[in-house]
Motif scaffolding. Structure first.
Motif, PDB file in Angstrom:
ATOM      1  N   GLU A 252       0.821  -1.207   0.000  1.00 22.90           N
ATOM      2  CA  GLU A 252       0.000   0.000   0.000  1.00 22.90           C
ATOM      3  C   GLU A 252       0.858   1.261   0.000  1.00 22.90           C
ATOM      4  O   GLU A 252       0.567   2.238  -0.724  1.00 22.90           O
ATOM      5  CB  GLU A 252      -0.928  -0.008   1.214  1.00 22.90           C
ATOM      6  CG  GLU A 252      -2.004  -1.101   1.139  1.00 22.90           C
ATOM      7  CD  GLU A 252      -2.858  -1.128   2.395  1.00 22.90           C
ATOM      8  OE1 GLU A 252      -2.508  -0.421   3.360  1.00 22.90           O
ATOM      9  OE2 GLU A 252      -3.865  -1.868   2.414  1.00 22.90           O
ATOM     10  N   LEU A 253       1.910   1.257   0.799  1.00 21.02           N
ATOM     11  CA  LEU A 253       2.791   2.426   0.838  1.00 21.02           C
ATOM     12  C   LEU A 253       3.501   2.623  -0.501  1.00 21.02           C
ATOM     13  O   LEU A 253       3.635   3.752  -0.981  1.00 21.02           O
ATOM     14  CB  LEU A 253       3.835   2.246   1.954  1.00 21.02           C
ATOM     15  CG  LEU A 253       3.305   2.315   3.387  1.00 21.02           C
ATOM     16  CD1 LEU A 253       4.426   1.989   4.373  1.00 21.02           C
ATOM     17  CD2 LEU A 253       2.724   3.702   3.684  1.00 21.02           C
ATOM     18  N   ARG A 254       3.953   1.521  -1.119  1.00 17.65           N
ATOM     19  CA  ARG A 254       4.595   1.650  -2.415  1.00 17.65           C
ATOM     20  C   ARG A 254       3.624   2.146  -3.468  1.00 17.65           C
ATOM     21  O   ARG A 254       3.956   2.963  -4.336  1.00 17.65           O
ATOM     22  CB  ARG A 254       5.174   0.300  -2.810  1.00 17.65           C
ATOM     23  CG  ARG A 254       6.117   0.365  -4.020  1.00 17.65           C
ATOM     24  CD  ARG A 254       5.457  -0.161  -5.263  1.00 17.65           C
ATOM     25  NE  ARG A 254       4.855  -1.454  -5.039  1.00 17.65           N
ATOM     26  CZ  ARG A 254       3.818  -1.906  -5.732  1.00 17.65           C
ATOM     27  NH1 ARG A 254       3.252  -1.156  -6.657  1.00 17.65           N
ATOM     28  NH2 ARG A 254       3.317  -3.107  -5.492  1.00 17.65           N
ATOM     29  N   GLY A 255       2.347   1.684  -3.370  1.00 20.14           N
ATOM     30  CA  GLY A 255       1.342   2.175  -4.305  1.00 20.14           C
ATOM     31  C   GLY A 255       1.086   3.662  -4.132  1.00 20.14           C
ATOM     32  O   GLY A 255       0.940   4.397  -5.113  1.00 20.14           O
ATOM     33  N   ASP A 256       1.009   4.105  -2.872  1.00 22.20           N
ATOM     34  CA  ASP A 256       0.805   5.538  -2.631  1.00 22.20           C
ATOM     35  C   ASP A 256       1.984   6.359  -3.137  1.00 22.20           C
ATOM     36  O   ASP A 256       1.813   7.441  -3.711  1.00 22.20           O
ATOM     37  CB  ASP A 256       0.618   5.789  -1.133  1.00 22.20           C
ATOM     38  CG  ASP A 256      -0.700   5.208  -0.624  1.00 22.20           C
ATOM     39  OD1 ASP A 256      -1.577   4.908  -1.461  1.00 22.20           O
ATOM     40  OD2 ASP A 256      -0.827   5.023   0.611  1.00 22.20           O
ATOM     41  N   ALA A 257       3.211   5.828  -2.910  1.00 23.38           N
ATOM     42  CA  ALA A 257       4.389   6.581  -3.333  1.00 23.38           C
ATOM     43  C   ALA A 257       4.488   6.662  -4.848  1.00 23.38           C
ATOM     44  O   ALA A 257       5.001   7.644  -5.395  1.00 23.38           O
ATOM     45  CB  ALA A 257       5.650   5.925  -2.759  1.00 23.38           C
ATOM     46  N   ASP A 259       1.857   6.663  -6.926  1.00 21.90           N
ATOM     47  CA  ASP A 259       0.630   7.230  -7.495  1.00 21.90           C
ATOM     48  C   ASP A 259       0.879   8.686  -7.899  1.00 21.90           C
ATOM     49  O   ASP A 259       1.088   9.555  -7.041  1.00 21.90           O
ATOM     50  CB  ASP A 259      -0.496   7.132  -6.475  1.00 21.90           C
ATOM     51  CG  ASP A 259      -1.850   7.500  -7.094  1.00 21.90           C
ATOM     52  OD1 ASP A 259      -1.870   7.850  -8.289  1.00 21.90           O
ATOM     53  OD2 ASP A 259      -2.854   7.424  -6.368  1.00 21.90           O
ATOM     54  N   ARG A 262      -1.376  11.661  -6.576  1.00 22.94           N
ATOM     55  CA  ARG A 262      -1.184  12.219  -5.234  1.00 22.94           C
ATOM     56  C   ARG A 262      -0.161  13.348  -5.244  1.00 22.94           C
ATOM     57  O   ARG A 262       0.047  13.996  -4.227  1.00 22.94           O
ATOM     58  CB  ARG A 262      -0.725  11.136  -4.269  1.00 22.94           C
ATOM     59  CG  ARG A 262      -1.808  10.111  -3.955  1.00 22.94           C
ATOM     60  CD  ARG A 262      -1.276   9.035  -3.036  1.00 22.94           C
ATOM     61  NE  ARG A 262      -2.325   8.104  -2.644  1.00 22.94           N
ATOM     62  CZ  ARG A 262      -3.087   8.227  -1.562  1.00 22.94           C
ATOM     63  NH1 ARG A 262      -2.912   9.269  -0.762  1.00 22.94           N
ATOM     64  NH2 ARG A 262      -4.023   7.347  -1.284  1.00 22.94           N
ATOM     65  N   THR A 265       4.731  13.729  -2.647  1.00 17.75           N
ATOM     66  CA  THR A 265       4.567  13.578  -1.201  1.00 17.75           C
ATOM     67  C   THR A 265       5.884  13.117  -0.592  1.00 17.75           C
ATOM     68  O   THR A 265       6.806  12.705  -1.286  1.00 17.75           O
ATOM     69  CB  THR A 265       3.476  12.550  -0.882  1.00 17.75           C
ATOM     70  OG1 THR A 265       3.851  11.295  -1.440  1.00 17.75           O
ATOM     71  CG2 THR A 265       2.137  12.981  -1.468  1.00 17.75           C
ATOM     72  N   ILE A 267       6.433  10.519   1.146  1.00 15.81           N
ATOM     73  CA  ILE A 267       6.651   9.078   1.019  1.00 15.81           C
ATOM     74  C   ILE A 267       7.222   8.693  -0.341  1.00 15.81           C
ATOM     75  O   ILE A 267       7.820   7.631  -0.510  1.00 15.81           O
ATOM     76  CB  ILE A 267       5.324   8.322   1.287  1.00 15.81           C
ATOM     77  CG1 ILE A 267       5.624   6.848   1.567  1.00 15.81           C
ATOM     78  CG2 ILE A 267       4.382   8.450   0.107  1.00 15.81           C
ATOM     79  CD1 ILE A 267       4.409   6.075   2.003  1.00 15.81           C
ATOM     80  N   ALA A 268       7.082   9.588  -1.323  1.00 15.19           N
ATOM     81  CA  ALA A 268       7.618   9.287  -2.646  1.00 15.19           C
ATOM     82  C   ALA A 268       9.132   9.140  -2.620  1.00 15.19           C
ATOM     83  O   ALA A 268       9.715   8.436  -3.452  1.00 15.19           O
ATOM     84  CB  ALA A 268       7.206  10.362  -3.644  1.00 15.19           C
ATOM     85  N   LEU A 271      10.316   5.463  -2.273  1.00 14.34           N
ATOM     86  CA  LEU A 271       9.830   4.465  -3.217  1.00 14.34           C
ATOM     87  C   LEU A 271      10.851   3.356  -3.474  1.00 14.34           C
ATOM     88  O   LEU A 271      10.502   2.159  -3.426  1.00 14.34           O
ATOM     89  CB  LEU A 271       9.438   5.135  -4.529  1.00 14.34           C
ATOM     90  CG  LEU A 271       8.867   4.197  -5.612  1.00 14.34           C
ATOM     91  CD1 LEU A 271       7.629   3.460  -5.098  1.00 14.34           C
ATOM     92  CD2 LEU A 271       8.547   4.991  -6.878  1.00 14.34           C
TER      93      LEU A 271
END
Length: 463
Positions: A252-257, A259, A262, A265, A267-268, A271
């Motif tokens: 999930e975190l890798r998907g958010d980073a 995306d 978004r 961010t 968190i990117a 990655l």
């Protein structure tokens, strides 16, 4: 040293017996005893024949040659039968029992009694020859059978006091001198028998006891390994759920980073680390799956076909390290037990990578780890070379023999398991100094044992 956990053994493959675990031959003292009795009987027959030939011409003693020659022939025939029994046991890899040895001693005591009957009975100075025979029996038989033989010898001695064929001396005045000379010969023969037979047999028994002690120590080490196996079974069962949870969160975190919707961010920036985390979690799950595999499906493979995938899997575990493998042409076709050899090498390489990483800094970048596989006579030699901090001489002698703490914070459990697995393959691990700095770890396996099967440590798991 880095810790390692091995799964519990397959219950369908029980632990081997004491002699098999030790790698030593089963005690064969009874076969050695029978062989010693056979050679001793030939020696006694030779001595008796010499005395029979010289007794009248040298000592002036007339003997009843016909019954004595008959007794010698019977003893020789029985000893030929004993030689046949020795070959029979050798062909079938069996050992004579106490009953067979008891019969051998009974025949010898009976032959001695018959010879004494025709040569003066209890007046013969060789009558005390019963004692060396009983001493030999005491060394090879249980005390109950020895007691029976002692009672039989006592009965024969007592009967010889009552009935016997007297010796005929050409000069009766020399009877005392003849008796003293006979006592001296009797002492010499008895001393030689006891020194050769009993002393050598005792040495065989001491060697057997030493082998049993070594086997017991090995079984104790295996018991410790099995205790770790039990812990590994629980860990493999319990760790699956946390790993699955971590994999979901990391995904999930890798998907958010990744995306783009978004935007940029915080968190990117992580990655690449998240991708590495997912990769490592996949590796952990594959290790757990391999732990659950039935070891019977892990057939031996050729070295040249197995080493490439092994290096790739190990490299995934240590992306910061570099490993180069080289297989000699004569070692490539050799088949190995991939589960246990991989377990041993994984533990050794993990420790080598940790040691080398501990010494690396911005000014010094250590060369890659090396794995060289070659044939050395009848053995397969796998050599791991690192350029780490090395191993203290005081610590090197204890590695693999027991869990020991290292300067890198490990406890030596991994190397303890690796040494145990190597021994079960018929080989051994050894640690040498690398002249260029670091350590050279050698795994030497017999070419027949490298593809063997084991009941312990089919795989290793290192968190």
């Amino acid at each position: 040293m880095q810790a390692s956990i091995a799964p519990s053994p397959d219950p369908s493959h029980p632990s081997p017996p004491l002699a098999a675990v030790s790698g030593l031959p089963a005690p064969r003292h009874s076969l050695v005893s029978l062989r010693r009795l056979c050679w001793l009987r030939w020696a006694l027959l030779s001595g008796q024949g010499l005395l029979l030939a010289l007794c009248e011409s040298v000592a002036g003693i007339h003997l009843p040659y016909q019954p004595l020659l008959f007794l010698f022939v019977v003893q020789a025939a029985f000893n030929i039968y004993t030689v046949a029994r020795l070959r029979w046991h050798a062909r079938r890899n069996t050992m004579p029992g106490d009953a067979e040895l008891m019969v051998q001693m009974l025949v010898d005591l009976s032959a001695l009694s018959a010879i004494l009957f025709y040569t003066g009975g209890a007046t013969n100075p060789f009558v005390s020859f019963y004692l060396p025979g009983l001493a030999i029996a005491a060394a090879i038989l249980p005390w109950r059978l020895v007691a029976l033989l002692a009672g039989y010898a006592l009965t024969c001695y007592s009967l010889l006091l009552l009935d016997y064929v007297p010796l005929h001396l050409h000069n009766p005045d020399n009877a005392v001198n003849y008796h003293l000379a006979g006592m001296w010969l009797n002492f010499v023969a008895s001393a030689v028998m006891i020194a050769i037979f009993v002393a050598r047999l005792s040495n065989v028994l001491r060697q057997r006891d030493a082998q049993l002690n070594d086997a017991r120590e090995l079984l104790l080490r295996e018991a410790r390994v099995e205790a770790l196996n039990d812990q590994a079974a629980a860990v493999a069962h319990e760790i699956g759920t946390p790993l699955a949870t971590l994999a979901v969160i990391a995904g999930e975190l890798r998907g958010d980073a990744a995306d783009a919707a978004r935007g940029r961010t915080v968190i990117a920036d992580y990655l690449p680390d998240l991708r590495t985390m997912e990769q490592q979690l996949d590796l952990c799950r594959s290790i757990l799956a391999r732990l659950r595999e039935d070891h019977q499906t892990l057939a031996p493979q050729r070295v040249d076909a197995w080493v490439g995938p092994f290096v790739e899997r190990w490299q995934l575990r240590h992306p910061q390290a570099s490993l180069r493998a080289e297989v000699a042409p004569d070692a490539g076709p050799q088949a190995v037990d991939t589960a246990r050899v991989a377990q041993i090498l994984t533990i050794v390489l993990d420790n080598a990578a940790r040691s080398q990483q501990d010494t690396a800094d911005d000014t010094f970048r250590a060369p890659p780890l090396r794995l060289d596989i070659a044939r050395d006579g009848d053995a397969l030699l796998l050599r791991v070379t690192d350029h780490g901090s090395g191993i203290a001489p005081a610590l090197r002698g204890q590695l693999g023999e027991r869990p020991v703490a290292s300067t890198l914070g490990g406890h030596g459990i991994g190397l303890y398991l690796a040494q145990s697995a190597a021994r079960q393959l018929g080989g051994r691990l050894a640690w040498l100094d690398n002249p260029a700095g670091g350590t050279v770890t050698e795994l030497r396996l017999p070419t027949g044992g490298a593809a063997g099967h084991s009941t312990f440590n089919r795989n290793a798991f290192q968190p």
